[in-house]
Design a protein around this motif. Structure first.
Motif, short mmCIF file in Angstrom:
data_model
loop_
_atom_site.label_atom_id
_atom_site.label_comp_id
_atom_site.label_asym_id
_atom_site.label_seq_id
_atom_site.Cartn_x
_atom_site.Cartn_y
_atom_site.Cartn_z
N PRO A 128 -2.97 -16.07 39.65
CA PRO A 128 -3.30 -17.50 39.53
C PRO A 128 -2.07 -18.42 39.56
N ALA A 129 -0.96 -17.98 38.93
CA ALA A 129 0.24 -18.82 38.92
C ALA A 129 0.81 -18.96 40.33
N GLY A 130 0.98 -17.82 41.03
CA GLY A 130 1.55 -17.85 42.38
C GLY A 130 0.66 -18.60 43.36
N GLY A 137 -4.26 -11.41 41.65
CA GLY A 137 -3.66 -10.90 40.41
C GLY A 137 -4.73 -10.41 39.45
N GLN A 138 -4.56 -10.74 38.18
CA GLN A 138 -5.51 -10.32 37.15
C GLN A 138 -6.91 -10.90 37.38
N LEU A 139 -6.98 -12.03 38.08
CA LEU A 139 -8.27 -12.73 38.19
C LEU A 139 -9.37 -11.87 38.79
N ILE A 162 9.91 -20.44 37.63
CA ILE A 162 8.96 -19.44 37.13
C ILE A 162 7.60 -20.10 36.88
N ALA A 163 6.54 -19.28 36.85
CA ALA A 163 5.22 -19.78 36.47
C ALA A 163 4.37 -18.61 36.00
N GLY A 164 3.56 -18.84 35.00
CA GLY A 164 2.59 -17.84 34.56
C GLY A 164 3.14 -16.89 33.51
N ASP A 165 2.50 -15.72 33.40
CA ASP A 165 2.79 -14.76 32.34
C ASP A 165 4.24 -14.26 32.35
N VAL A 166 4.93 -14.29 33.48
CA VAL A 166 6.31 -13.81 33.52
C VAL A 166 7.22 -14.65 32.61
N ASN A 186 -8.06 -10.60 22.92
CA ASN A 186 -9.07 -10.96 23.92
C ASN A 186 -9.26 -9.88 24.98
N ILE A 187 -8.16 -9.25 25.40
CA ILE A 187 -8.30 -8.24 26.46
C ILE A 187 -9.11 -7.06 25.95
N GLY A 188 -8.79 -6.55 24.76
CA GLY A 188 -9.54 -5.43 24.19
C GLY A 188 -11.02 -5.78 24.04
N THR A 203 -14.68 -10.37 35.33
CA THR A 203 -16.06 -10.69 35.70
C THR A 203 -16.69 -11.63 34.69
N HIS A 204 -15.96 -11.99 33.64
CA HIS A 204 -16.53 -12.88 32.61
C HIS A 204 -16.19 -14.34 32.91
N MET A 205 -16.94 -15.24 32.26
CA MET A 205 -16.70 -16.68 32.43
C MET A 205 -15.45 -17.07 31.66
C1 LIG Z 1 -9.07 -8.39 30.42
C2 LIG Z 1 -8.41 -9.74 30.60
C3 LIG Z 1 -9.16 -10.86 30.34
C4 LIG Z 1 -8.61 -12.14 30.49
N1 LIG Z 1 -9.39 -13.23 30.24
C5 LIG Z 1 -8.89 -14.48 30.43
C6 LIG Z 1 -9.70 -15.65 30.23
O1 LIG Z 1 -10.88 -15.58 29.86
N2 LIG Z 1 -9.15 -16.86 30.43
C7 LIG Z 1 -7.86 -16.98 30.83
O2 LIG Z 1 -7.41 -18.12 31.03
N3 LIG Z 1 -7.07 -15.91 31.02
C8 LIG Z 1 -7.54 -14.65 30.83
N4 LIG Z 1 -6.74 -13.54 31.01
C9 LIG Z 1 -5.30 -13.73 31.26
C10 LIG Z 1 -4.99 -13.97 32.69
O3 LIG Z 1 -5.60 -13.01 33.52
C11 LIG Z 1 -3.46 -13.95 32.89
O4 LIG Z 1 -2.85 -14.77 31.92
C12 LIG Z 1 -3.12 -14.49 34.26
O5 LIG Z 1 -3.68 -13.65 35.26
C13 LIG Z 1 -1.63 -14.62 34.48
O6 LIG Z 1 -1.40 -15.06 35.79
P1 LIG Z 1 -0.09 -14.72 36.59
O7 LIG Z 1 -0.28 -15.30 37.94
O8 LIG Z 1 1.07 -15.13 35.78
O9 LIG Z 1 -0.01 -13.14 36.65
P2 LIG Z 1 -0.96 -12.03 37.35
O10 LIG Z 1 -2.35 -12.46 37.42
O11 LIG Z 1 -0.65 -10.76 36.63
O12 LIG Z 1 -0.40 -11.94 38.82
C14 LIG Z 1 0.88 -11.43 39.14
C15 LIG Z 1 0.87 -10.91 40.56
O13 LIG Z 1 2.20 -10.61 40.96
C16 LIG Z 1 2.20 -9.43 41.73
N5 LIG Z 1 3.56 -8.87 41.68
C17 LIG Z 1 4.23 -8.44 40.56
N6 LIG Z 1 5.48 -8.02 40.90
C18 LIG Z 1 5.60 -8.17 42.24
C19 LIG Z 1 6.65 -7.93 43.17
N7 LIG Z 1 7.85 -7.44 42.79
N8 LIG Z 1 6.44 -8.21 44.49
C20 LIG Z 1 5.23 -8.72 44.87
N9 LIG Z 1 4.21 -8.98 44.04
C21 LIG Z 1 4.38 -8.72 42.73
C22 LIG Z 1 1.15 -8.58 41.06
O14 LIG Z 1 0.66 -7.58 41.94
C23 LIG Z 1 0.08 -9.62 40.71
O15 LIG Z 1 -0.87 -9.79 41.73
C24 LIG Z 1 -7.26 -12.26 30.89
C25 LIG Z 1 -6.49 -11.10 31.16
C26 LIG Z 1 -7.05 -9.85 31.02
C27 LIG Z 1 -6.22 -8.63 31.33
#
Ligand SMILES: Cc1cc2nc3c(=O)[nH]c(=O)nc-3n(C[C@H](O)[C@H](O)[C@H](O)COP(=O)(O)OP(=O)(O)OC[C@H]3O[C@@H](n4cnc5c(N)ncnc54)[C@H](O)[C@@H]3O)c2cc1C
Ligand code: SF4
Ligand code: SF4
Lengths: 162, 363
Positions: B13-15, B40-42, B291-295, B160-162, B46-48
């Motif tokens: 979602p961040a990227g 990514g994680q999205l 940077i953006a997102g979980d990183v 939340n994840i568990g 499957t939940h809202m």
């Molecule tokens: C079970 C679960 C339930 C969740 N429920 C919610 C919710 O209800 N509401 C909510 O807001 N959030 C929820 N989250 C949290 C949310 O999914 C994450 O916070 C969010 O996905 C973070 O986004 P991101 O883009 O930073 O990272 P990610 O979604 O992890 O995306 C990172 C991407 O980078 C790619 N990548 C990594 N390293 C490299 C590399 N070297 N080269 C190329 N690609 C690379 C990965 O393959 C991945 O696709 C949940 C998470 C989980 C696990």
């Protein structure tokens, strides 16, 4: 209790119920959401403004039971599945519950299914009156059940055994 | 070597949102994702989702991913490289990647790192036994490959994840025996906890795993209750007959690339590990890198999306591409972020931010 087990206390359940006077007037939503979290679809989905629009996204939902008409829009829009609609006027002995239910198999209308409490324990068998699963519900079906009035404050979930 | 204006690493979602906003500003963007699909994680969710309408609250994660990837596909300014892993960032700003066994070198003007996070593990005897998974792996098996991980599951971690993965396991027809957590309180949202509890699944706070046993794979797990000082209470051991243990004890930022790039890093407990220092524009101490997102700190998809937009706008502006409505949208995204982090659930994020935020002048 809620924070360590996931089970709301009786006081919490009572606090989310409207007055008996309001219950006697027909369908109304019960919102069981007791923790400030960044979430507001209940308020934005309610077309009547019965769930008062939030000032801060972390606000607790504040429902005006007098304004709510039990339309159930919030029931399938709440991501916490924290809302149900009850109709105390359904019959002399039974109250109806509309609850969100995201499991397969779905029950069928006319089935009897297991009625469960907030701990998941069996209470009694309950009758399925209606199963709604429209496009607007976006895969959160709403099941309408007829439940003995004795379980007004304890009924919360169902288990479908097929 | 290929010249690129903005390179985005990670298609979560961040990227995705970084790419959308940078492209809308007029910059040419390359989006690199190591998997064969974006999201990514999205795509496992499957939940809202929670949050507000602006971050698609009430919509399922998988559907949010579709909305964003459709927008990417319709943008002429974005080139997507799937199955491509960024391997290294060099001092001179050159970045190397691998795609289908080909080694590619690029030199972008700006880089936005959005690599997300990885799962933490838990130490106990036999924790490497088959049947013991991270919660993310279980979700990938179920929701991407349609494979049931087993029959009876013990979930470790009531964040939340568990909680959400337990719910999804039940939806897939898998029996969840119990959810444990070492802390005295449930860490995830209580609405999630209640919806699982009312299906009859016990949530055991102040409990941890003592050991796992089995012949060739997991057959039993022994758990123990903890006292106020987090010490096992003798005699409180319980046995669970399970073929799956799902460990969900937190995430840590996937920040290796930022170390390589020489960004100043700091251990911030609230963010789950080492994170880069960043300005309010999400720029690290290496001025080429945002940077953006979980990183940058473990949070939520809602805030990851908003940060992605902010980083995309700021990175584009820094090389001369200003979004036509920059002021308005930038302020709006900042307000969204502030609102998401305002409540009790955002306490630790605000605490972490106070440790990781630096002034623009120092970079
Ligand atoms: C079970 C679960 C339930 C969740 N429920 C919610 C919710 O209800 N509401 C909510 O807001 N959030 C929820 N989250 C949290 C949310 O999914 C994450 O916070 C969010 O996905 C973070 O986004 P991101 O883009 O930073 O990272 P990610 O979604 O992890 O995306 C990172 C991407 O980078 C790619 N990548 C990594 N390293 C490299 C590399 N070297 N080269 C190329 N690609 C690379 C990965 O393959 C991945 O696709 C949940 C998470 C989980 C696990
Ligand atoms: S049932 Fe309808 S009127 Fe009542 S709170 Fe929910 S959405 Fe509003
Ligand atoms: S939508 Fe549901 S979980 Fe979210 S605040 Fe409203 S009642 Fe609580």
């Amino acid at each position: 209790m809620l924070e360590t087990t996931g089970i709301p206390s009786l006081e919490q359940v009572n606090s989310s119920f409207p007055s008996m006077e309001r219950l006697m007037q027909g369908p109304v939503a019960i919102v069981e959401c007791f923790q400030r979290i960044p979430c507001n679809p209940c308020a934005t989905s309610c077309k009547r403004g019965a769930i008062v629009p939030f000032e801060d996204i972390n606000d607790l939902p504040n429902i005006k039971h007098e304004t709510c008409n039990g339309c159930s829009l919030c029931v399938f829009n709440c991501p916490g599945l924290a809302i149900m609609v009850i109709d105390y006027t359904y019959s002399e002995t039974e109250v109806t519950f509309k609850i969100p239910y995201e499991f397969i198999p779905l029950p069928s209308e006319g089935d009897f299914v297991q009625g469960l409490d907030r701990e998941g324990q069996y209470l009694c068998d309950v009758k399925v009156l209606k199963v709604q699963n429209t496009k607007a519900m976006d895969r959160t079906p709403v099941i309408t059940l007829a439940v003995d009035k004795a379980y007004l404050k304890t009924f919360r979930n169902i288990k479908v055994v097929k | 070597m290929k010249h690129i204006e903005i390179l985005i690493v990670g298609g979560g979602p961040a990227g995705l949102c970084a790419a959308i906003s940078a492209a809308q500003s007029g910059a040419k963007v390359m989006l690199v994702e190591r998997h064969d699909h974006l999201g990514g994680q999205l795509i496992k969710q499957t939940h809202m989702f929670f949050g507000s309408e602006k971050q698609y609250a009430g919509t399922r994660g998988i559907d949010i991913s579709t909305i964003l990837t459709d927008e990417i596909a319709n943008s002429e300014n974005i080139e997507v490289l799937n199955n491509a892993t960024v391997l290294a960032i060099y001092e001179d700003g050159v970045i190397t990647l691998e795609q289908n066994h080909k080694y590619i070198k690029v030199k972008p003007e700006r880089v936005i790192i959005a690599t997300g996070a990885s799962e933490k593990s838990l130490a106990f005897p036999n924790n490497d036994m088959p049947g013991i998974y991270g919660a993310g792996a279980v979700q990938t098996l179920m929701n991407i490959h349609g494979v049931k991980p087993g029959h009876n599951v013990l979930m470790v971690g009531a964040g939340n994840i568990g909680l959400i993965v337990s719910y999804q396991l039940m939806q897939a027809g898998v029996n969840v025996k119990a959810i444990l957590d070492a802390s005295p309180k449930i860490g995830g949202y209580l609405v999630h906890a209640s919806k699982i509890r009312r299906m009859g699944i016990p949530i055991l706070t102040r409990h941890t795993v003592l050991k796992a046993d089995g012949k060739d794979s997991l057959e039993h797990a022994t758990v123990v209750e903890l006292d106020e000082r987090w010490q096992p209470i003798p005699g409180s051991e319980k046995e669970f007959d399970v073929d799956v243990m799902c460990v969900s004890v937190g995430l840590s930022p996937l920040s290796e690339l930022l170390f390589q790039a020489g960004c100043e890093m700091k251990m911030v407990r609230e963010f789950g590990g080492y994170v880069p220092l960043r300005t309010e524009h999400l720029r690290t101490t290496n001025p080429q890198i945002y940077i953006a997102g979980d990183v940058g700190g473990i949070e939520e998809a809602s805030s990851a999306m908003v940060e992605g937009h902010l980083a995309g706008l700021a990175a584009a502006k820094s090389i001369g591409y200003e979004h036509p409505e920059f002021e308005r949208v930038y302020v709006d995204y900042n307000e969204q972020l502030e609102a998401l982090r305002a409540g009790h659930a955002g306490d630790h994020i605000r605490a972490g931010m106070s440790k990781a935020l630096i002034k623009e002048a120092s970079c």
